[in-house]
Motif scaffolding. Structure first.
Motif, PDB file in Angstrom:
ATOM      1  N   VAL A 185       0.857  -1.188   0.000  1.00 52.44           N
ATOM      2  CA  VAL A 185       0.000   0.000   0.000  1.00 52.44           C
ATOM      3  C   VAL A 185       0.896   1.242   0.000  1.00 52.44           C
ATOM      4  CG1 VAL A 185      -1.639   1.339   1.391  1.00 52.44           C
ATOM      5  CG2 VAL A 185      -1.957  -1.129   1.144  1.00 52.44           C
ATOM      6  N   ASN A 186       0.527   2.234  -0.799  1.00 55.11           N
ATOM      7  CA  ASN A 186       1.315   3.473  -0.877  1.00 55.11           C
ATOM      8  C   ASN A 186       0.906   4.481   0.188  1.00 55.11           C
ATOM      9  OD1 ASN A 186       2.967   3.173  -3.354  1.00 55.11           O
ATOM     10  ND2 ASN A 186       0.950   2.815  -4.261  1.00 55.11           N
ATOM     11  N   PHE A 187       1.883   5.215   0.675  1.00 54.82           N
ATOM     12  CA  PHE A 187       1.644   6.251   1.691  1.00 54.82           C
ATOM     13  C   PHE A 187       2.290   7.564   1.272  1.00 54.82           C
ATOM     14  CE2 PHE A 187      -0.177   4.890   5.788  1.00 54.82           C
ATOM     15  CZ  PHE A 187      -0.450   3.570   5.467  1.00 54.82           C
ATOM     16  N   LEU A 188       1.577   8.665   1.548  1.00 54.58           N
ATOM     17  CA  LEU A 188       2.207   9.993   1.490  1.00 54.58           C
ATOM     18  C   LEU A 188       2.399  10.424   2.935  1.00 54.58           C
ATOM     19  CD1 LEU A 188       0.096  11.837  -1.256  1.00 54.58           C
ATOM     20  CD2 LEU A 188       2.371  10.806  -1.499  1.00 54.58           C
ATOM     21  N   ILE A 189       3.635  10.663   3.318  1.00 57.26           N
ATOM     22  CA  ILE A 189       3.880  11.066   4.700  1.00 57.26           C
ATOM     23  C   ILE A 189       4.173  12.562   4.735  1.00 57.26           C
ATOM     24  CG2 ILE A 189       5.282  10.701   6.764  1.00 57.26           C
ATOM     25  CD1 ILE A 189       5.418   7.815   6.072  1.00 57.26           C
ATOM     26  N   THR A 190       3.236  13.293   5.328  1.00 56.60           N
ATOM     27  CA  THR A 190       3.338  14.757   5.341  1.00 56.60           C
ATOM     28  C   THR A 190       3.393  15.308   6.759  1.00 56.60           C
ATOM     29  OG1 THR A 190       0.931  14.821   5.158  1.00 56.60           O
ATOM     30  CG2 THR A 190       2.171  15.061   3.120  1.00 56.60           C
ATOM     31  N   GLY A 191       3.457  14.421   7.746  1.00 57.10           N
ATOM     32  CA  GLY A 191       3.521  14.890   9.124  1.00 57.10           C
ATOM     33  C   GLY A 191       3.331  13.738  10.092  1.00 57.10           C
ATOM     34  N   HIS A 192       3.117  14.121  11.330  1.00 55.45           N
ATOM     35  CA  HIS A 192       3.017  13.180  12.446  1.00 55.45           C
ATOM     36  C   HIS A 192       1.976  12.080  12.231  1.00 55.45           C
ATOM     37  CE1 HIS A 192       3.043  12.342  16.872  1.00 55.45           C
ATOM     38  NE2 HIS A 192       1.790  12.021  16.642  1.00 55.45           N
ATOM     39  N   TRP A 193       0.771  12.476  11.810  1.00 55.58           N
ATOM     40  CA  TRP A 193      -0.330  11.504  11.774  1.00 55.58           C
ATOM     41  C   TRP A 193      -0.198  10.509  10.646  1.00 55.58           C
ATOM     42  CZ3 TRP A 193      -2.343  10.705  16.138  1.00 55.58           C
ATOM     43  CH2 TRP A 193      -2.503  11.746  17.043  1.00 55.58           C
ATOM     44  N   SER A 194       0.246  10.974   9.484  1.00 53.63           N
ATOM     45  CA  SER A 194       0.440  10.001   8.394  1.00 53.63           C
ATOM     46  C   SER A 194       1.600   9.071   8.742  1.00 53.63           C
ATOM     47  CB  SER A 194       0.654  10.702   7.054  1.00 53.63           C
ATOM     48  OG  SER A 194       1.503  11.807   7.163  1.00 53.63           O
TER      49      SER A 194
ATOM     50  N   SER B 267       5.980  30.322  15.274  1.00 57.05           N
ATOM     51  CA  SER B 267       7.022  30.469  16.281  1.00 57.05           C
ATOM     52  C   SER B 267       7.260  31.948  16.548  1.00 57.05           C
ATOM     53  CB  SER B 267       8.307  29.785  15.822  1.00 57.05           C
ATOM     54  OG  SER B 267       8.708  30.335  14.594  1.00 57.05           O
ATOM     55  N   LEU B 268       7.884  32.224  17.687  1.00 58.20           N
ATOM     56  CA  LEU B 268       8.302  33.568  18.074  1.00 58.20           C
ATOM     57  C   LEU B 268       9.826  33.568  18.101  1.00 58.20           C
ATOM     58  CD1 LEU B 268       5.276  33.297  19.166  1.00 58.20           C
ATOM     59  CD2 LEU B 268       5.907  35.053  20.825  1.00 58.20           C
ATOM     60  N   PRO B 269      10.463  34.724  18.320  1.00 55.06           N
ATOM     61  CA  PRO B 269      11.924  34.750  18.232  1.00 55.06           C
ATOM     62  C   PRO B 269      12.646  33.823  19.221  1.00 55.06           C
ATOM     63  CG  PRO B 269      11.055  36.962  18.066  1.00 55.06           C
ATOM     64  CD  PRO B 269       9.896  36.082  18.397  1.00 55.06           C
ATOM     65  N   SER B 270      12.035  33.454  20.349  1.00 57.41           N
ATOM     66  CA  SER B 270      12.734  32.562  21.285  1.00 57.41           C
ATOM     67  C   SER B 270      11.721  31.735  22.067  1.00 57.41           C
ATOM     68  CB  SER B 270      13.570  33.381  22.269  1.00 57.41           C
ATOM     69  OG  SER B 270      12.692  34.026  23.190  1.00 57.41           O
ATOM     70  N   PRO B 271      12.166  30.570  22.572  1.00 55.03           N
ATOM     71  CA  PRO B 271      11.272  29.764  23.409  1.00 55.03           C
ATOM     72  C   PRO B 271      10.788  30.525  24.642  1.00 55.03           C
ATOM     73  CG  PRO B 271      13.170  28.457  22.734  1.00 55.03           C
ATOM     74  CD  PRO B 271      13.436  29.872  22.292  1.00 55.03           C
ATOM     75  N   ALA B 272      11.640  31.395  25.190  1.00 54.51           N
ATOM     76  CA  ALA B 272      11.221  32.160  26.372  1.00 54.51           C
ATOM     77  C   ALA B 272      10.052  33.078  26.022  1.00 54.51           C
ATOM     78  CB  ALA B 272      12.401  32.973  26.915  1.00 54.51           C
ATOM     79  N   LEU B 273      10.139  33.715  24.850  1.00 51.49           N
ATOM     80  CA  LEU B 273       9.028  34.588  24.426  1.00 51.49           C
ATOM     81  C   LEU B 273       7.772  33.767  24.146  1.00 51.49           C
ATOM     82  CD1 LEU B 273      10.755  37.230  22.120  1.00 51.49           C
ATOM     83  CD2 LEU B 273       9.388  37.698  24.180  1.00 51.49           C
TER      84      LEU B 273
ATOM     85  N   ALA C 139       5.908  17.759  20.017  1.00 53.20           N
ATOM     86  CA  ALA C 139       6.794  17.215  18.974  1.00 53.20           C
ATOM     87  C   ALA C 139       7.441  18.315  18.131  1.00 53.20           C
ATOM     88  CB  ALA C 139       6.005  16.265  18.061  1.00 53.20           C
ATOM     89  N   VAL C 140       6.808  19.472  18.028  1.00 51.83           N
ATOM     90  CA  VAL C 140       7.365  20.531  17.177  1.00 51.83           C
ATOM     91  C   VAL C 140       7.636  21.838  17.939  1.00 51.83           C
ATOM     92  CG1 VAL C 140       6.356  19.649  15.038  1.00 51.83           C
ATOM     93  CG2 VAL C 140       5.058  21.255  16.406  1.00 51.83           C
ATOM     94  N   GLY C 141       7.121  21.974  19.143  1.00 48.65           N
ATOM     95  CA  GLY C 141       7.342  23.190  19.928  1.00 48.65           C
ATOM     96  C   GLY C 141       6.586  24.387  19.369  1.00 48.65           C
ATOM     97  N   GLY C 142       7.006  25.577  19.789  1.00 44.99           N
ATOM     98  CA  GLY C 142       6.373  26.800  19.303  1.00 44.99           C
ATOM     99  C   GLY C 142       4.937  26.931  19.765  1.00 44.99           C
ATOM    100  N   CYS C 143       4.160  27.636  18.975  1.00 45.06           N
ATOM    101  CA  CYS C 143       2.758  27.874  19.309  1.00 45.06           C
ATOM    102  C   CYS C 143       1.887  27.325  18.181  1.00 45.06           C
ATOM    103  CB  CYS C 143       2.499  29.375  19.445  1.00 45.06           C
ATOM    104  SG  CYS C 143       3.497  30.133  20.743  1.00 45.06           S
ATOM    105  N   ARG C 144       0.624  27.166  18.485  1.00 46.38           N
ATOM    106  CA  ARG C 144      -0.318  26.689  17.453  1.00 46.38           C
ATOM    107  C   ARG C 144      -1.712  27.161  17.817  1.00 46.38           C
ATOM    108  NH1 ARG C 144      -1.615  20.325  16.721  1.00 46.38           N
ATOM    109  NH2 ARG C 144      -1.404  20.560  18.982  1.00 46.38           N
ATOM    110  N   ALA C 145      -2.415  27.675  16.815  1.00 47.35           N
ATOM    111  CA  ALA C 145      -3.822  28.039  16.999  1.00 47.35           C
ATOM    112  C   ALA C 145      -4.661  27.115  16.132  1.00 47.35           C
ATOM    113  CB  ALA C 145      -4.047  29.491  16.592  1.00 47.35           C
ATOM    114  N   SER C 146      -5.571  26.399  16.745  1.00 41.47           N
ATOM    115  CA  SER C 146      -6.470  25.533  15.983  1.00 41.47           C
ATOM    116  C   SER C 146      -7.791  26.255  15.764  1.00 41.47           C
ATOM    117  CB  SER C 146      -6.686  24.210  16.717  1.00 41.47           C
ATOM    118  OG  SER C 146      -5.449  23.525  16.764  1.00 41.47           O
TER     119      SER C 146
END
Ligand SMILES: *Cc1c(COP(=O)(O)O)cnc(C)c1O
Length: 361
Positions: A96-105, A302-308, A329-336
């Protein structure tokens, strides 16, 4: 004050629900029909069966599903489908063929590899998960009749804005993008989505599968995971997650009264454009995903630093902008920004981001 005034939940899942749906749930909890809670009502009762039928009809209408597909309501979440697909569809295949584009695939690929040899036709790791790598049918194993992909990568923020181009039958994880776009059922053989992102609450998983593919499951497939048995029993082989199906019904009714799929799709574009425009006009915030595959549902930045970033998440919370921390798994920020996120929530986030930038750059 209404419930949750000024508080916006940007969690990737379980995710925000429409306020009107929460109000309905609150009203119905003690007395759904004749003095009983929906949680107490038999799944074989007339009232529950008519609710389940309405859910199936609504899904069929909203997504324009042809008659040669069946709609299954299953337990176990999206991850359970990683196994169910392997047992029901893949085990008789040679590859079976897969396209892997991130964590879930990637995780789906790993689980499927227990049942069948999996061929990776393209892997986004080579570009740091910033784009869908180029691929064509010549990258696919010729012995395979399926191509598996994850329509929207919830963690990496990569979305197929059009389905993969291939002659193969598509199998799609649409957990974080269902009900935000049309689905081409000529191309797809199976799509599935657990509910806690765009369909309500955890507990029920929607599977839409081509009927001609049923009946080929591995003999050891647990009956609760068997698509044919589930279809024959009308998704009532065992007690279904009644409350989650009840909430799914409320969500589908809410979608219908709010303009159906076209409106959800427009709103998804508007919400995500507001946020990407803000990010693109700033040197402070950054999103690394190529513009043409940026997710409309999950916007990692992402912002300029993890502290920010830590300071940002904390101060956002003080203003009622909740769960903006990125996946570990990727750090930074995320808005869903799922269907239930009001535009006012995104507007409030954008204003906050501008203020935070001017105070901290
Ligand atoms: C959240 C998510 C999953 C995992 O869902 P569960 O219901 O927790 O198993 C799988 N795939 C995608 C695309 C998701 O967003």
């Amino acid at each position: 004050m209404t419930l949750h005034e000024g508080i916006y939940n940007f969690s990737s899942g379980p995710a925000c629900l429409p306020l009107s749906v929460l109000e309905d749930i609150k009203k119905d909890i003690p007395d759904w029909h004749s003095g009983m809670s929906v949680m107490e009502v038999s799944h074989r009762s007339e009232s529950f069966l008519s609710l389940k039928n309405r859910v199936e009809t609504s899904i069929k209408q909203l997504l324009n599903i042809p008659d040669d597909f069946c709609i299954l309501l299953m337990h176990g979440g999206a991850r359970m489908q990683f196994s169910a697909i392997g047992l029901n569809l893949f085990y008789q295949e040679s590859v079976v063929n897969f396209l892997i584009t991130g964590h879930w695939s990637h995780d789906a690929f790993q689980e499927a590899s227990k049942y069948v040899s999996c061929h990776v036709a393209a892997h986004a790791e080579q570009n740091g998960y910033t784009m869908i790598p180029p691929y064509s049918d010549s990258d696919m194993s010729e012995q395979s009749k399926f191509l598996y992909y994850t329509d929207n990568e919830t963690i990496h923020g990569i979305e197929f804005l059009a389905p993969p181009r291939t002659r193969l039958g598509l199998i799609a994880d649409m957990t974080s993008s269902i009900l935000t776009k049309k689905i081409d059922f000529e191309q797809h053989d199976l799509i599935y989505a657990s509910a806690q992102k765009n369909l309500g609450i955890a507990g029920v998983t929607l599977v839409i599968v081509r009927k001609s593919l049923l009946g080929q499951a591995h003999p050891l497939t647990p009956s609760v995971l068997n698509y044919k048995i589930t279809a024959e029993k009308g998704s009532l082989y065992n007690t279904p997650p009644v409350f989650a199906i009840y909430v799914l019904d409320l969500i589908l009714e809410w979608v219908k009264t709010n303009g159906g799929l076209p409106a959800c799709s427009d709103m998804a574009n508007r919400r995500s454009n507001m946020l990407y425009n803000m990010i693109d006009n700033s040197h402070f915030y950054q999103n690394k995903v190529s513009v043409e595959v940026r997710s409309r549902m999950n916007v990692p930045f992402s912002l300029p630093s993890p502290a920010l970033e830590s300071k940002f998440v904390l101060e956002a919370e003080q203003q009622g902008l909740m769960f903006l921390k990125g996946h570990r798994a990727v750090g930074g920020c995320r808005a869903s920004l799922y269907n239930a996120m009001p535009e006012a929530g995104v507007a409030k986030l954008v204003t906050f981001m501008q203020q935070f930038e001017s105070q901290n750059k």
